[in-house]
Design a protein around this motif. Structure first.
Motif, PDB file in Angstrom:
ATOM      1  N   GLU A   1     -17.711  11.734 -14.504  1.00  0.00           N
ATOM      2  CA  GLU A   1     -18.999  12.087 -13.884  1.00  0.00           C
ATOM      3  C   GLU A   1     -19.333  11.054 -12.807  1.00  0.00           C
ATOM      4  O   GLU A   1     -19.100   9.871 -12.953  1.00  0.00           O
ATOM      5  N   ILE A   2     -19.911  11.557 -11.721  1.00  0.00           N
ATOM      6  CA  ILE A   2     -20.309  10.672 -10.631  1.00  0.00           C
ATOM      7  C   ILE A   2     -21.802  10.810 -10.437  1.00  0.00           C
ATOM      8  O   ILE A   2     -22.337  11.905 -10.381  1.00  0.00           O
ATOM      9  N   ALA A   3     -22.491   9.684 -10.355  1.00  0.00           N
ATOM     10  CA  ALA A   3     -23.909   9.702 -10.010  1.00  0.00           C
ATOM     11  C   ALA A   3     -24.102   8.743  -8.857  1.00  0.00           C
ATOM     12  O   ALA A   3     -23.789   7.571  -8.974  1.00  0.00           O
ATOM     13  N   LEU A   4     -24.570   9.223  -7.739  1.00  0.00           N
ATOM     14  CA  LEU A   4     -24.665   8.383  -6.552  1.00  0.00           C
ATOM     15  C   LEU A   4     -25.978   8.653  -5.843  1.00  0.00           C
ATOM     16  O   LEU A   4     -26.275   9.783  -5.486  1.00  0.00           O
ATOM     17  N   ALA A   5     -26.753   7.600  -5.656  1.00  0.00           N
ATOM     18  CA  ALA A   5     -27.922   7.654  -4.790  1.00  0.00           C
ATOM     19  C   ALA A   5     -28.869   8.812  -5.098  1.00  0.00           C
ATOM     20  O   ALA A   5     -28.844   9.849  -4.447  1.00  0.00           O
ATOM     21  N   GLY A  10     -22.099  15.025 -10.525  1.00  0.00           N
ATOM     22  CA  GLY A  10     -21.081  16.027 -10.783  1.00  0.00           C
ATOM     23  C   GLY A  10     -19.681  15.460 -10.671  1.00  0.00           C
ATOM     24  O   GLY A  10     -19.497  14.298 -10.291  1.00  0.00           O
ATOM     25  N   ASN A  11     -18.678  16.274 -10.999  1.00  0.00           N
ATOM     26  CA  ASN A  11     -17.290  15.838 -10.851  1.00  0.00           C
ATOM     27  C   ASN A  11     -16.376  16.944 -10.346  1.00  0.00           C
ATOM     28  O   ASN A  11     -15.161  16.861 -10.457  1.00  0.00           O
ATOM     29  N   SER A  12     -16.961  18.000  -9.769  1.00  0.00           N
ATOM     30  CA  SER A  12     -16.140  19.085  -9.215  1.00  0.00           C
ATOM     31  C   SER A  12     -15.432  18.595  -7.953  1.00  0.00           C
ATOM     32  O   SER A  12     -15.911  17.706  -7.240  1.00  0.00           O
ATOM     33  N   GLU A  13     -14.280  19.192  -7.673  1.00  0.00           N
ATOM     34  CA  GLU A  13     -13.512  18.780  -6.506  1.00  0.00           C
ATOM     35  C   GLU A  13     -14.278  19.046  -5.210  1.00  0.00           C
ATOM     36  O   GLU A  13     -14.197  18.275  -4.262  1.00  0.00           O
ATOM     37  N   SER A  14     -15.049  20.133  -5.176  1.00  0.00           N
ATOM     38  CA  SER A  14     -15.807  20.451  -3.958  1.00  0.00           C
ATOM     39  C   SER A  14     -16.865  19.388  -3.678  1.00  0.00           C
ATOM     40  O   SER A  14     -17.100  19.006  -2.528  1.00  0.00           O
ATOM     41  N   LEU A  15     -17.490  18.866  -4.735  1.00  0.00           N
ATOM     42  CA  LEU A  15     -18.470  17.801  -4.549  1.00  0.00           C
ATOM     43  C   LEU A  15     -17.777  16.499  -4.170  1.00  0.00           C
ATOM     44  O   LEU A  15     -18.231  15.776  -3.273  1.00  0.00           O
ATOM     45  N   LEU A  16     -16.679  16.191  -4.842  1.00  0.00           N
ATOM     46  CA  LEU A  16     -15.960  14.950  -4.546  1.00  0.00           C
ATOM     47  C   LEU A  16     -15.455  14.938  -3.104  1.00  0.00           C
ATOM     48  O   LEU A  16     -15.449  13.897  -2.452  1.00  0.00           O
ATOM     49  N   LEU A 181     -23.958  25.785  -5.651  1.00  0.00           N
ATOM     50  CA  LEU A 181     -23.847  25.415  -7.056  1.00  0.00           C
ATOM     51  C   LEU A 181     -22.921  26.369  -7.820  1.00  0.00           C
ATOM     52  O   LEU A 181     -22.193  25.943  -8.720  1.00  0.00           O
ATOM     53  N   ARG A 182     -22.913  27.660  -7.452  1.00  0.00           N
ATOM     54  CA  ARG A 182     -22.088  28.636  -8.170  1.00  0.00           C
ATOM     55  C   ARG A 182     -20.588  28.342  -8.041  1.00  0.00           C
ATOM     56  O   ARG A 182     -19.778  28.850  -8.827  1.00  0.00           O
ATOM     57  N   ASP A 183     -20.207  27.526  -7.045  1.00  0.00           N
ATOM     58  CA  ASP A 183     -18.799  27.173  -6.845  1.00  0.00           C
ATOM     59  C   ASP A 183     -18.450  25.804  -7.428  1.00  0.00           C
ATOM     60  O   ASP A 183     -17.347  25.300  -7.180  1.00  0.00           O
ATOM     61  N   ARG A 184     -19.355  25.208  -8.185  1.00  0.00           N
ATOM     62  CA  ARG A 184     -19.126  23.847  -8.686  1.00  0.00           C
ATOM     63  C   ARG A 184     -18.807  23.786 -10.184  1.00  0.00           C
ATOM     64  O   ARG A 184     -18.740  22.701 -10.761  1.00  0.00           O
ATOM     65  N   GLY A 185     -18.588  24.945 -10.791  1.00  0.00           N
ATOM     66  CA  GLY A 185     -18.112  24.989 -12.161  1.00  0.00           C
ATOM     67  C   GLY A 185     -18.978  24.209 -13.139  1.00  0.00           C
ATOM     68  O   GLY A 185     -20.192  24.415 -13.215  1.00  0.00           O
ATOM     69  N   ASN A 186     -18.335  23.300 -13.884  1.00  0.00           N
ATOM     70  CA  ASN A 186     -19.015  22.577 -14.957  1.00  0.00           C
ATOM     71  C   ASN A 186     -20.102  21.625 -14.451  1.00  0.00           C
ATOM     72  O   ASN A 186     -20.880  21.095 -15.247  1.00  0.00           O
ATOM     73  N   ASP A 187     -20.168  21.416 -13.151  1.00  0.00           N
ATOM     74  CA  ASP A 187     -21.265  20.605 -12.589  1.00  0.00           C
ATOM     75  C   ASP A 187     -22.623  21.192 -12.963  1.00  0.00           C
ATOM     76  O   ASP A 187     -23.625  20.466 -13.024  1.00  0.00           O
TER      77      ASP A 187
END
Length: 267
Positions: A1-5, A10-16, A181-187
């Motif tokens: 999990e990533i929490a930034l600012a 989240g940890n989905s590839e699209s967010l990363l 959000l619908r494309d971010r899976g488990n996020d």
């Protein structure tokens, strides 16, 4: 999990992927940035995170302006300022958003709503770092980084004649596209628990969790309002639940054209 600012979670590839672009942008303190994505995907959060990460500007102002909330007739004055007596109601000098952000970052949200005339002035500021305030014959110099955001397809807006092509390419120095959000899976579940923990903390409640069925319901929805909608759903569920566990029936989605079919299925 990533929490930034401030809530980028989240940890989905699209967010990363978007976060990697953000980190790259933070090392280029003078390059304009364009953040695009649907409404509610967190564009202002990303702009705020860039301000935190930018070593040149992180201790300088971060100013946010929503162009959709400014009427066309006053956009020039609100953005660039005016001098006293520039027009009938100008009883005093007004700095405007650009000078308020001097040496820092100006976040220009919904940039596609600006008139072509104001777009031309913005382009000149990006190119020459100076502008004329309304009613002034003297140029004002400014050193800021412009971070623009839009939920429009700006290239289509260019083709339709609503947005300047030269400004579009000037802003495309380093684009960041935020996923819906619908494309971010488990996020969805990671964010839901994050918002739930925040709600409990703010209201001095013991820890609340989601039942398995509640999680399934959260994952099945399409969230036309994206992260903003998820937060509203979670906050309401926290109010509705009778125990420390949110059940399926505690999760209520608002009616809209986008989710009416889903709601009918649930009913």
């Amino acid at each position: 999990e990533i929490a930034l600012a401030r809530g980028i979670v989240g940890n989905s590839e699209s967010l990363l992927s978007a976060l990697r672009q953000l980190l790259r942008a933070s090392t280029l303190s003078d390059l304009p940035l364009l953040i695009s994505g649907e409404s509610g995907t967190g564009k202002e959060l990303f702009a705020s995170a860039l301000h935190v990460l930018d070593p040149k500007r992180n201790n300088k102002p971060f100013i946010s302006v929503n162009c959709a909330a400014i009427s066309a007739g006053v956009a020039d004055s609100e953005l660039f300022g005016h001098v006293k007596n520039a027009f009938t109601s100008a009883s005093h000098d007004h700095n405007g958003f650009f000078l308020a952000a001097q040496n820092g970052i100006l976040f220009v949200d919904e940039i596609g709503e600006l008139s072509l005339e104001v777009q031309a002035k913005l382009l000149r500021v990006l190119q020459e770092k100076r502008f004329f305030q309304v009613g002034s014959a003297q140029e004002t110099a400014v050193d800021i980084r412009v971070v623009a955001a839009t939920n429009r397809n700006l290239m289509e807006w260019v083709k339709q004649g609503h947005f300047r092509e030269d400004l579009y390419y000037r802003l495309m120095g380093l684009p960041i596209v935020l996923p819906p959000l619908r494309d971010r899976g488990n996020d969805i579940l990671i964010l839901a628990q994050y918002f739930l923990n925040e709600f409990a903390k703010e209201n001095k409640l013991s820890r609340i969790s989601f039942s398995p069925k509640a999680k399934e319901k959260l994952m099945a929805f399409n969230y036309p309002g994206n992260i903003r909608e998820l937060k509203a759903v979670v906050d309401l569920a926290a109010v509705m639940c009778k125990e420390a566990v949110i059940e399926e029936d505690d999760i209520i989605f608002s009616f809209s054209k986008d989710n009416e079919a889903f709601m009918m299925k649930e009913l």
